[in-house]
Design an enzyme around this catalytic site. Structure first.
Site, mmCIF file in Angstrom:
data_model
loop_
_atom_site.group_PDB
_atom_site.id
_atom_site.type_symbol
_atom_site.label_atom_id
_atom_site.label_comp_id
_atom_site.label_asym_id
_atom_site.label_seq_id
_atom_site.Cartn_x
_atom_site.Cartn_y
_atom_site.Cartn_z
ATOM 1 N N CYS A 114 3.617 -31.177 -34.644
ATOM 2 C CA CYS A 114 2.177 -31.426 -34.592
ATOM 3 C C CYS A 114 1.641 -32.309 -35.720
ATOM 4 C CB CYS A 114 1.428 -30.103 -34.555
ATOM 5 S SG CYS A 114 1.733 -29.218 -33.017
ATOM 6 N N LEU A 144 -2.538 -22.436 -31.931
ATOM 7 C CA LEU A 144 -1.497 -21.487 -32.350
ATOM 8 C C LEU A 144 -0.518 -22.138 -33.318
ATOM 9 C CD1 LEU A 144 1.426 -22.178 -30.853
ATOM 10 C CD2 LEU A 144 0.270 -21.200 -28.900
HETATM 11 N N1 LIG Z 1 4.014 -26.629 -30.618
HETATM 12 C C1 LIG Z 1 2.892 -26.255 -31.208
HETATM 13 O O1 LIG Z 1 2.893 -25.505 -32.181
HETATM 14 C C2 LIG Z 1 1.569 -26.759 -30.708
HETATM 15 C C3 LIG Z 1 0.392 -26.155 -31.162
HETATM 16 C C4 LIG Z 1 -0.831 -26.615 -30.684
HETATM 17 C C5 LIG Z 1 -0.873 -27.672 -29.783
HETATM 18 N N2 LIG Z 1 0.286 -28.263 -29.376
HETATM 19 C C6 LIG Z 1 0.197 -29.351 -28.400
HETATM 20 O O2 LIG Z 1 0.472 -28.815 -27.104
HETATM 21 C C7 LIG Z 1 1.170 -29.768 -26.303
HETATM 22 C C8 LIG Z 1 2.494 -29.183 -25.845
HETATM 23 O O3 LIG Z 1 3.286 -28.958 -26.986
HETATM 24 P P1 LIG Z 1 4.635 -28.100 -26.924
HETATM 25 O O4 LIG Z 1 5.117 -27.971 -28.322
HETATM 26 O O5 LIG Z 1 4.387 -26.882 -26.095
HETATM 27 O O6 LIG Z 1 5.550 -29.124 -26.094
HETATM 28 P P2 LIG Z 1 7.042 -28.900 -25.552
HETATM 29 O O7 LIG Z 1 7.691 -30.211 -25.670
HETATM 30 O O8 LIG Z 1 7.646 -27.697 -26.196
HETATM 31 O O9 LIG Z 1 6.827 -28.553 -24.006
HETATM 32 C C9 LIG Z 1 6.272 -29.431 -23.077
HETATM 33 C C10 LIG Z 1 6.789 -29.033 -21.693
HETATM 34 O O10 LIG Z 1 6.101 -29.778 -20.697
HETATM 35 C C11 LIG Z 1 7.019 -30.035 -19.646
HETATM 36 N N3 LIG Z 1 6.510 -31.093 -18.774
HETATM 37 C C12 LIG Z 1 6.476 -32.441 -18.970
HETATM 38 N N4 LIG Z 1 5.919 -33.065 -17.921
HETATM 39 C C13 LIG Z 1 5.572 -32.111 -17.046
HETATM 40 C C14 LIG Z 1 4.949 -32.115 -15.750
HETATM 41 N N5 LIG Z 1 4.553 -33.256 -15.183
HETATM 42 N N6 LIG Z 1 4.744 -30.958 -15.126
HETATM 43 C C15 LIG Z 1 5.131 -29.793 -15.699
HETATM 44 N N7 LIG Z 1 5.732 -29.717 -16.915
HETATM 45 C C16 LIG Z 1 5.936 -30.853 -17.564
HETATM 46 C C17 LIG Z 1 8.300 -30.365 -20.366
HETATM 47 O O11 LIG Z 1 9.432 -30.259 -19.522
HETATM 48 C C18 LIG Z 1 8.281 -29.308 -21.484
HETATM 49 O O12 LIG Z 1 8.927 -28.127 -21.068
HETATM 50 C C19 LIG Z 1 1.295 -31.011 -27.181
HETATM 51 O O13 LIG Z 1 0.216 -31.858 -26.918
HETATM 52 C C20 LIG Z 1 1.202 -30.462 -28.588
HETATM 53 O O14 LIG Z 1 0.715 -31.402 -29.496
HETATM 54 C C21 LIG Z 1 1.505 -27.814 -29.803
#
Ligand SMILES: NC(=O)c1ccc[n+]([C@@H]2O[C@H](COP(=O)([O-])OP(=O)(O)OC[C@H]3O[C@@H](n4cnc5c(N)ncnc54)[C@H](O)[C@@H]3O)[C@@H](O)[C@H]2O)c1
Length: 442
Positions: free
Chosen positions: A266, A156
């Protein structure tokens, strides 16, 4: 189907809300108590168009719940998504501590078969690490419970996350398990009505596919920025070149806009992490290194142009610079690695003041930088111009595309625009008597 999702950030929350919206029963879990308390009150931790309505609808329908209780979340479902952050480690490789800590929690609490799905962006080999961690904890518990680890990277885009999730170009599933494959088919069936979107493959290929996609997109941007810099020196117009090459269907028009560099949570971290993976296997990934260094250079270009215009970086001291756009791209409040940050920090270093406006990212900006005398966040884009020495456009929000140039001229001390996104026509700027600097055009 019942499912649990660890992490309520951009990916976890959108995944949870959208999977609930197609009828699944979802529990979202986060370690951040404030986030969960707010979500329970309907306050979202991120700004993503349309997400609040989907969350509200599904909470009211009883299909979407939020908790910090690990045991509850793990008991809730056979399917456990990991969607926690994978930030860069000190050396740029992906920090897997959050992913592995979730794996450990699942292993400690599971009583029956689980499918553990990695949705976070993780290096090749992470599924094996998750597998090993779960096996280790289960062995400590002295029992044997079956489980599968699946790779299901997320593609996404922030700013279009809901439509991307509900109408994905493809759903990548890495698994060799027949049971997991069957369950993944059921889970994503609502997304396959129009045509089959799932591409099954082995786990390592699925993990690498995510990095390959982001590295390719980042490389396209750095390629265009490299050419833009050359066009400037050569006296060519990169926008003409863009149209000229985009017309070739082998190249296409997507993602070849020159600008002031890519940011976000990302591309920078994923290009770096892939580089680290290459280094770990003894491979010299020259193209990835170049993509990153061209981008780092590009993020400094706006400041360089400002410094040159004003006669040197030291001449920026005491100047007020209006900035339009703080988020790393439009339609999001995410400022992670945003080019605006590189610019503002360089301006502050030179003693300049920033007067900024962004349609949604100003709270985030305040959260990052706090209160400081050299940063004023203004309520409108027009207010940001007031008595400023120059206007800089950093993010291509829709509302910056056709501004009132007369007003810009009256509000700025001198009519000068630095456009990091090539929003305006240079000929029009000449007619408007505005000094105009853009990217890769003369
Ligand atoms: N943001 C994007 O557009 C996007 C798109 C594709 C993939 N990704 C990937 O997806 C993953 C997440 O990205 P994001 O942007 O959503 O991250 P983010 O930082 O917005 O959210 C991560 C969440 O995980 C929580 N967390 C940490 N440890 C935890 C645990 N043990 N149990 C439960 N919750 C926990 C944190 O408190 C936080 O709320 C990353 O690997 C990122 O590279 C992100």
């Amino acid at each position: 189907m019942k499912l649990s999702i660890f992490g309520t950030g951009y990916v976890g929350l959108v995944t949870g809300a959208c999977l609930a919206d197609v009828g699944h029963n979802v529990v979202c879990i986060d370690v951040d108590q404030t986030k969960i308390d707010n979500l329970k009150k309907g306050v979202l931790p991120i700004w993503e168009s349309g997400l609040d309505a989907i969350v509200e609808r599904n909470v009211n329908a009883g299909r979407l719940q939020f908790t910090t209780n690990v045991a509850t979340a793990i008991q809730h479902a056979e399917i456990q998504f990991i969607a926690v952050g994978t930030p860069p480690d000190e050396d740029g490789s992906a920090d897997l501590q959050y992913v592995l800590s979730v794996a450990e929690s699942i292993a400690r609490n599971m009583q029956s078969y689980k499918i553990i799905i990695n949705k976070s962006t993780v290096p090749v080999g992470t599924a094996d690490k998750v597998q090993a961690r779960v096996e280790q904890v289960l062995a400590e518990r002295g029992g044997k419970i079956a489980f599968d680890v699946v790779s299901n990277p997320e593609f996404l885009k922030e700013g279009a996350a809901i439509s991307d999730f509900l109408k994905p170009d493809r759903i990548i599933i890495g698994t060799q398990s027949i049971e997991a494959r069957k369950r993944m088919n059921e889970l994503y069936e609502p997304f396959n009505r129009n045509h089959e979107r799932i591409i099954f493959m082995d786990v390592k290929s699925a993990e690498l596919t995510k990095y390959a996609a982001n590295a390719m997109l980042a490389t396209k941007i750095s390629f265009m920025n490299e050419l833009a810099n050359m066009a400037e020196i050569l006296g060519a117009d990169i926008e003409e070149v863009r149209k000229g090459i985009g017309a070739d269907p082998r190249i296409g028009y997507h993602f070849i806009y020159p600008g002031c560099g890519y940011g976000g949570s990302c591309f920078p971290k994923d290009v770096q992490a892939l580089e680290r993976t290459a280094a770990q296997i003894g491979y010299n990934a020259e193209l990835l290194k170049a993509t990153e260094s061209v981008n780092n250079r590009q993020k400094a270009r706006l400041f360089e142009k400002l410094a040159k215009h004003f006669g040197g970086a030291n001449k920026l001291s005491g100047k007020t610079i209006a900035i339009w756009g703080l988020s790393f791209k439009p339609n999001t409040d995410d400022m992670r690695e945003a080019p605006s940050r590189t610019l503002m920090e360089a301006l502050w270093q030179s003693g300049a003041k920033v007067q900024a406006f962004d349609p949604v990212a100003m709270d985030e900006c305040q959260r990052i930088y706090g209160r400081r005398a050299d940063l004023t966040l203004m309520g409108t884009k027009e207010a940001a111009l007031r008595h400023a020495d120059a206007l800089v456009i950093v993010t291509e929000w829709q509302q910056f595309r056709a501004p009132d140039f007369d007003l810009i001229k009256t509000e700025l001390k001198t009519p000068v625009i630095f456009d990091g996104r090539n929003l305006y026509n240079p000929e029009r700027m000449v007619r408007e008597c505005i000094t105009y600097y853009s990217m890769g055009r003369n």
